[in-house]
Structure formats: structure tokens, C-alpha cells
Write an enzyme that holds these catalytic residues in place. Sequence first.
Site, mmCIF file in Angstrom:
data_model
loop_
_atom_site.group_PDB
_atom_site.id
_atom_site.type_symbol
_atom_site.label_atom_id
_atom_site.label_comp_id
_atom_site.label_asym_id
_atom_site.label_seq_id
_atom_site.Cartn_x
_atom_site.Cartn_y
_atom_site.Cartn_z
ATOM 1 C CD GLU A 1 -13.533 -24.131 -46.054
ATOM 2 O OE1 GLU A 1 -13.174 -24.633 -45.038
ATOM 3 O OE2 GLU A 1 -12.235 -23.807 -47.791
ATOM 4 N N GLY B 1 -8.300 -26.046 -37.671
ATOM 5 C CA GLY B 1 -8.123 -26.335 -35.539
ATOM 6 C C GLY B 1 -7.317 -25.274 -34.709
ATOM 7 C CB ILE C 1 -5.129 -32.201 -35.581
ATOM 8 C CG1 ILE C 1 -3.830 -31.414 -36.941
ATOM 9 C CG2 ILE C 1 -4.766 -32.418 -34.769
ATOM 10 C CD1 ILE C 1 -2.760 -33.131 -36.771
ATOM 11 C CG MET D 1 -5.542 -30.541 -43.341
ATOM 12 S SD MET D 1 -6.928 -32.461 -43.663
ATOM 13 C CE MET D 1 -6.132 -33.383 -44.374
ATOM 14 C CD GLU D 2 -6.680 -27.934 -47.423
ATOM 15 O OE1 GLU D 2 -7.160 -29.279 -47.081
ATOM 16 O OE2 GLU D 2 -6.922 -26.396 -46.197
ATOM 17 C CG ASP E 1 -11.428 -28.318 -35.844
ATOM 18 O OD1 ASP E 1 -10.669 -28.539 -35.481
ATOM 19 O OD2 ASP E 1 -11.697 -28.313 -36.793
#
Length: 252
Positions: A12, A78, A172, A193-194, A217
Amino acid sequence: MRLGIISALHEEQQGLMEAMQGATTLSHGMRDYTLGLLWNIDAVCVLSRIGKVAAAMTATLLVEKFGVTHIVFTGVAGSGDKLVKVGDIVVAEALLQHDMDARPLFPRFEVPLTGLQRFASDLPLSEQLAGAADDFLRSDARLVLDPLEIQAFGLQQPRVHRGLIASGDQFIGSAAHVNQLKAAIPDLLAVEMEGAAVAQVCFELGVPYAVMRTVSDNANEEAAVDFMRFVQSVASRYAFGTIRNLCWRLAS
């Protein structure tokens, strides 16, 4: 301004270190912090690793040890809404921790002793980031993406969205799970997640921040399929182009 740029995965930040002028790298707390000029902006790039604790520690060190005045988090997420498609970008207006639940002592999602469920991102920085992302999608995306990847991931008309991102220490990967979150948080646009951990740190330290997420996704049973391929061939180029455009905007 000293801009801190955080990502969870190496891919990233692909290309950013190479683009940095006068780069020097300092190691602290099992992380490498690379300092230098990015398109005439004093910047520090660092990989946080995955999860809220890792991200919170990284953001704290950026401010306390490296003197960062503004933070931008780039990464993938996501989708949390049917209108948010793979290849779209979500720039956070606010973030919450979807796995924070201290009931009955505090309401669901509220971070104890802050009185807050949602942490608002810095409006001027977020507007600049959203504008930089929109410029990239309109002018640059097709120039830097492989046509085969555009076809494979359905990236014909990517868009920038502004709104709520939710973070938790969970990948997820089921439609039922994301539907449960959507029922509890109707305006949810993306899950990751962050970001909300960085948001809480920046709120408590008084540091402006913004979060950009490329949607990789649909947070369902297919979420893990070709995930790293997307990060390497699509999200990395989104992040590089958007951060470049952001630095140009901030330096002008």
C-alpha cells in the site's frame, strides 16, 4: 506541516519511498520510519501492520517521536454498502470501532470515557484527500492500471465516496456479518481494521487526520479471493497517485 503517511501493508506504500527526496530511515518500536520530502511536502512514511493496536501505536509514535502534525492513512477495505463497488475509494468523514461494546456500562460502539462513538476526520484535510483521489480516478487511473486488471476487477467507472468507515480486529468475510453491521450502522460505507484506532489517537492528541480506503472486496465469502493481487496491482497504484496529488495540493 509534517505529514505522516500510514499503511498496514507494504504494497500500500509501493513507490512512495522511492519517490521521497533525501530519504532517511529510522527504526523504532519494530517499525521503520522513512523521512524525507514527498513532492515538496515534509513527510514520514511507515507501515503500521494490521490491526487497531498496531495502528494506534504507530500513530502515537509518529506524533510523539517524529513530530508529525497531520496524518493520512491509506489502505484497502471491504464494502459496507451496495452502492460502494470494488475499485471505488472511500474517504472517511468519521470512523467508529464496530467491535467496541462495553454494554451495559456504555452504549454500543461508544469508546468508554470519551462520550463518543464516532471520531470525525479533519474536514479540510479530508476534502483535499477526496479531491486528490477524484483527480486520480478521472485523469490517471486508466494510465497506470493494466487493462486486464480493469477488466478482471470491473473498474470501468470507479467513484469517490465520503462517509462513515468502521474498524475492528476482524477480517469481515461473510455477507451475514456485514449485513449485521449494516443493520446496526445504516450509514456504513466500508469496513477495515485500523482507521478508527488512528482516529481515536489523533482525537486525543489533537492532530488532524484523514483516512482513504480503496475498496478491494464486498466483505463477503469471496473477500479473500485475489485479495493480494488487488492490493499489488490496483490499490498500490491508487494510493501512490492519490498521495502524489494530495502533496501537490498541499504544496500549492
